[in-house]
Design an enzyme around this catalytic site. Structure first.
Site, PDB file in Angstrom:
ATOM      1  N   ASP A 148       0.809  -1.226   0.000  1.00 57.85           N
ATOM      2  CA  ASP A 148       0.000   0.000   0.000  1.00 57.85           C
ATOM      3  C   ASP A 148       0.843   1.278   0.000  1.00 57.85           C
ATOM      4  OD1 ASP A 148      -2.046  -1.821   0.263  1.00 57.85           O
ATOM      5  OD2 ASP A 148      -2.258  -1.538   2.428  1.00 57.85           O
ATOM      6  N   LEU A 293      -3.402 -10.787  -6.881  1.00 64.37           N
ATOM      7  CA  LEU A 293      -2.360 -10.878  -7.917  1.00 64.37           C
ATOM      8  C   LEU A 293      -1.329  -9.768  -7.693  1.00 64.37           C
ATOM      9  CD1 LEU A 293      -4.535 -11.568 -11.078  1.00 64.37           C
ATOM     10  CD2 LEU A 293      -2.938 -13.137  -9.963  1.00 64.37           C
ATOM     11  N   ARG A 295      -0.190  -8.963  -4.835  1.00 62.54           N
ATOM     12  CA  ARG A 295       0.652  -9.307  -3.682  1.00 62.54           C
ATOM     13  C   ARG A 295       1.550 -10.512  -3.926  1.00 62.54           C
ATOM     14  NH1 ARG A 295      -3.029  -8.736   1.446  1.00 62.54           N
ATOM     15  NH2 ARG A 295      -2.303 -10.859   1.808  1.00 62.54           N
TER      16      ARG A 295
END
Ligand code: F6P
Length: 371
Positions: A148, A293, A295
């Site tokens: 993030d 996908l 990560r």
């Protein structure tokens, strides 16, 4: 896996990975193991995040031999959890507060295994746990990770670049099929309450509209943008929406009701955006939720380098006794800051910052103001 009980021969560094996984975790582990070896430490890895520290204690020896080759692999060889007993209690002011008995059993494990320093690799929630360990006298150092990129004390977290790369690849693929069918494609990406992944992939993948948590947007402006494109012959549109972007009503879109003490599970805004556009303009829209996908898989070269630098510095901090600190990237240097200050500094996209201004300069719509 081994049972707690005997101290290791050499001074020992402990490592754990906590919270949502991301590309680059294994690169940190490998770097920390190699650096430990050079500084005369043995290494052990606790399994399943913080859970491995308490009864039944679960850990594995980490050596240059058994971490050989993991620099390039996704996930974490130690496993991770973000829903464990350490995140189960929230105290005063909604701040995380860990039971003293639990902290005492972690301290016991660390002492029994002769761990001189514990490297906690995690995002803001996991680092808040590490800070409580520090306050309790457990020797910890932090390594920030998250796709993030929402930790303010570091310019970048590793994992972010890999996630942006996956989202950009998805946009590249969506562009060709969108053009063939003259469709409006909506790509929903992760990022929680920060729009970094949406913004950077939107710029890298040439999106026409980017919707962020940090900028209030509306459907009229998005639809106008699509019609403006059509008026000059561009019959397809690529929209990237961050999972944490709030609707014009101010509501967040969540996948399921959240249990007490559980993080809200964001997701579903892409479908709402696509549905509303289809209804208003009578056009074909399609939605892709990129999900995990972003990560999984191998870290990018940038993430490998950042993770490696973090891993080496973390061990050096332990050697210097600088506990309670977290490594961070302040370009051009890798440095460290107190974990306590780092967890207070969450980072969001600046709506007036250069990346958003660059997007506006290109004619990308952020759904707020007309062109
Ligand atoms: O914090 C990383 C992240 O991937 C977020 O972008 C996303 O909202 C969340 O974790 C998903 O978590 P989970 O692993 O519980 O699906």
């Amino acid at each position: 896996m081994e049972e707690a009980g005997m101290k290791t021969q050499k001074p020992c560094v402990g490592i754990l990975t906590s919270g949502g996984d991301c590309p680059g975790l294994n690169a940190v582990i490998r770097a920390a193991v190699l650096a430990s070896e050079r500084l005369g430490y043995s290494c052990i890895g606790f399994l399943r995040g913080y859970e491995g520290l308490v009864d039944p204690v679960e850990y594995m020896p980490l050596t240059p031999a058994n971490t050989n080759g993991i620099l390039t692999t996704g996930g974490t060889i130690l496993g991770s959890t973000n829903r464990g007993q350490f995140s189960a209690t929230v105290g005063e002011d909604n701040r995380l507060s860990i039971d003293q008995g639990l902290l005492a059993s972690v301290a016991r494990t660390v002492d029994q295994l002769g761990v001189s320093g514990l490297i906690c690799i995690g995002g803001d929630g996991s680092l808040a746990i590490a800070e409580q360990f520090h306050q309790f006298g457990i020797p910890v150092v932090g390594v920030p990770k998250t796709i993030d990129n929402d930790l303010g004390a570091t310019a970048f977290t590793f994992g972010f670049d890999s996630a942006v790369s996956a989202a950009t690849d998805a946009l590249d693929r969506l562009r060709t099929t969108a053009a063939s069918h003259e469709r409006i494609m909506v790509l929903e990406v992760m990022g929680r309450h920060a729009g970094w992944i949406a913004l950077h992939s939107g710029l890298a993948g040439g999106a026409d509209v980017i919707l962020l948590p940090e900028i209030t947007w509306n459907f009229d402006t998005i639809c106008q943008k699509i019609m403006n494109r059509e008026s000059v012959g561009r019959r397809h549109t690529l929209i990237v929406v961050a999972e944490g972007a709030t609707l014009p009503t101010g509501d967040l879109v969540c996948m399921a009701p959240t249990a007490v003490n559980e993080q809200v599970k964001l997701g579903g805004i892409g479908q709402i955006v696509a549905g509303e556009i289809a209804k208003r303009l009578d056009r074909q829209t399609r939605t892709v939720v990129l999900g995990h996908l972003q990560r999984g898989g191998s870290p990018t070269t940038f993430d490998r380098v950042l993770a490696t630098e973090f891993g080496v510095l973390a061990v050096q901090l332990i050697q210097k006794g600088r506990f309670g600190e977290m490594v961070c990237y302040r370009p051009p240097e890798i440095e460290s800051v107190p974990i306590a200050s780092a967890i207070k500094l969450l980072s969001q996209v600046d709506p007036n910052g250069s990346a958003v201004q660059t997007g506006r300069g290109l004619g990308i719509s952020f759904g707020d103001i007309g062109e």
